[in-house]
Write a protein that holds these residues in place. Sequence first.
Motif, mmCIF file in Angstrom:
data_model
loop_
_atom_site.group_PDB
_atom_site.id
_atom_site.type_symbol
_atom_site.label_atom_id
_atom_site.label_comp_id
_atom_site.label_asym_id
_atom_site.label_seq_id
_atom_site.Cartn_x
_atom_site.Cartn_y
_atom_site.Cartn_z
ATOM 1 N N TRP A 1 0.802 -1.217 0.000
ATOM 2 C CA TRP A 1 0.000 0.000 0.000
ATOM 3 C C TRP A 1 0.845 1.282 0.000
ATOM 4 O O TRP A 1 0.284 2.375 -0.027
ATOM 5 C CB TRP A 1 -0.925 0.018 1.211
ATOM 6 N N GLY A 2 2.157 1.142 0.058
ATOM 7 C CA GLY A 2 3.002 2.325 0.073
ATOM 8 C C GLY A 2 2.981 3.086 1.384
ATOM 9 O O GLY A 2 3.175 4.307 1.403
ATOM 10 N N VAL A 3 2.777 2.375 2.485
ATOM 11 C CA VAL A 3 2.748 3.013 3.803
ATOM 12 C C VAL A 3 4.167 3.130 4.332
ATOM 13 O O VAL A 3 4.898 2.130 4.372
ATOM 14 C CB VAL A 3 1.867 2.221 4.783
ATOM 15 N N ASP A 4 4.545 4.331 4.764
ATOM 16 C CA ASP A 4 5.912 4.565 5.248
ATOM 17 C C ASP A 4 6.048 4.367 6.749
ATOM 18 O O ASP A 4 7.121 4.000 7.230
ATOM 19 C CB ASP A 4 6.349 5.994 4.889
ATOM 20 N N LEU A 5 4.996 4.632 7.482
ATOM 21 C CA LEU A 5 4.991 4.453 8.934
ATOM 22 C C LEU A 5 3.675 3.782 9.295
ATOM 23 O O LEU A 5 2.609 4.393 9.173
ATOM 24 C CB LEU A 5 5.114 5.801 9.654
ATOM 25 N N CYS A 6 3.728 2.533 9.705
ATOM 26 C CA CYS A 6 2.520 1.764 10.011
ATOM 27 C C CYS A 6 2.600 1.273 11.451
ATOM 28 O O CYS A 6 3.469 0.459 11.790
ATOM 29 C CB CYS A 6 2.377 0.585 9.053
ATOM 30 N N VAL A 7 1.721 1.778 12.287
ATOM 31 C CA VAL A 7 1.731 1.448 13.714
ATOM 32 C C VAL A 7 0.660 0.414 14.019
ATOM 33 O O VAL A 7 -0.493 0.552 13.574
ATOM 34 C CB VAL A 7 1.490 2.709 14.565
#
Length: 366
Positions: A157-163
């Motif tokens: 999904w192109g997520v750079d920061l996933c918490v």
Amino acid sequence: MTHPFLDLAPLSAEHFASIEDRVARLMDTSQDVVIMQGEALLPLEGAIRAAAGPGTVALNVITGPYGQTFGDWLRDCGATVHDLAVPFHTAVTAEQVGQALAEHPEINFVSLVHAEAATGNTNPVAEIGEVVRGHGALFYLDAVASIAAEPVLPDAWGVDLCVIGAQKAMGGPAGVSAVSVSARAWERMAANPNAPRHSYLSLLDWKQRWVDGGRKALLHAPAQLEMLALEACVERIESEDLDALMARHASAAAATRAGTLALGGGLEPYVHEARDAAPVATTLRAPAGTDARELVARALTVDPVLPLVAGGGALAQEMIRVNHYGPQATRGVVQSSLAALGGALAEAGFEVDLEGARKAVAAAWE
């Protein structure tokens, strides 16, 4: 005196790293994954403060209370923030995000909550990620409620920061959490003079002393019991199979929605469209003229451990939430919750169909 929680051998750096690796596999990511020693608010705030500063222009999507919190943190960091707020009974669309980015081409940071357990909605991250990636902005995602209830795929999904956090759909501890960090997110942090350093909030400390050091020495004593609980939680997910676990959550959500509609009594789903409803929790609108807090209190006299709670803040009087996540994502819990709510409505003088609700739950469960 001995106790299974006491006198354990210290958790080694190697063991800690192995748990990180299993969490990374759960997220299907090749990014760096850092397990932080605190509840998910720690990496949620730490990631924003590391990546955002006076030069940041952010699009902050608000579909519930956590989105509002992220905007506050971004402004506190000195960022220019453009809020995109949608009604809590729906979800944001990729088209809305794309329009906001077109109106403000200078945006270089996008913050979004995947599933808002507090409001019961979930957002189409795959489509939104494609738009954000095309714009070139850094993409920050709160997947605390969604992980293990629906797909969470930072790389795809192109997520750079996933918490993520373990305390909801994963059915694990609240005391530890994790964040996946892309290479360009690390670069953004390194270029930010205001990023926390030598701080419990600091992701850069973990990068320099843990990741870049080959994960040989921990920054501080780990939360050992929570780490072991997280490991056991991931083992349980692996044993059940992640796809099966997500299917169980989807069934719980569908059954709760169908059962509510069949129950009647003026109770109805808060999120209008089923496609926008989160699999981790179903929010319900209390009948006109009632107080959701009173209905929940009555329902809990039947069974005080049922996962029923009134909405928070301004939603306390009108919203009821059924938290069908983790071990509580079962047909029995859904049926018991709706039966208790039906009983509370009947006591309040509303006409309900308990048998119809039971049959609807059974029919909707897959």
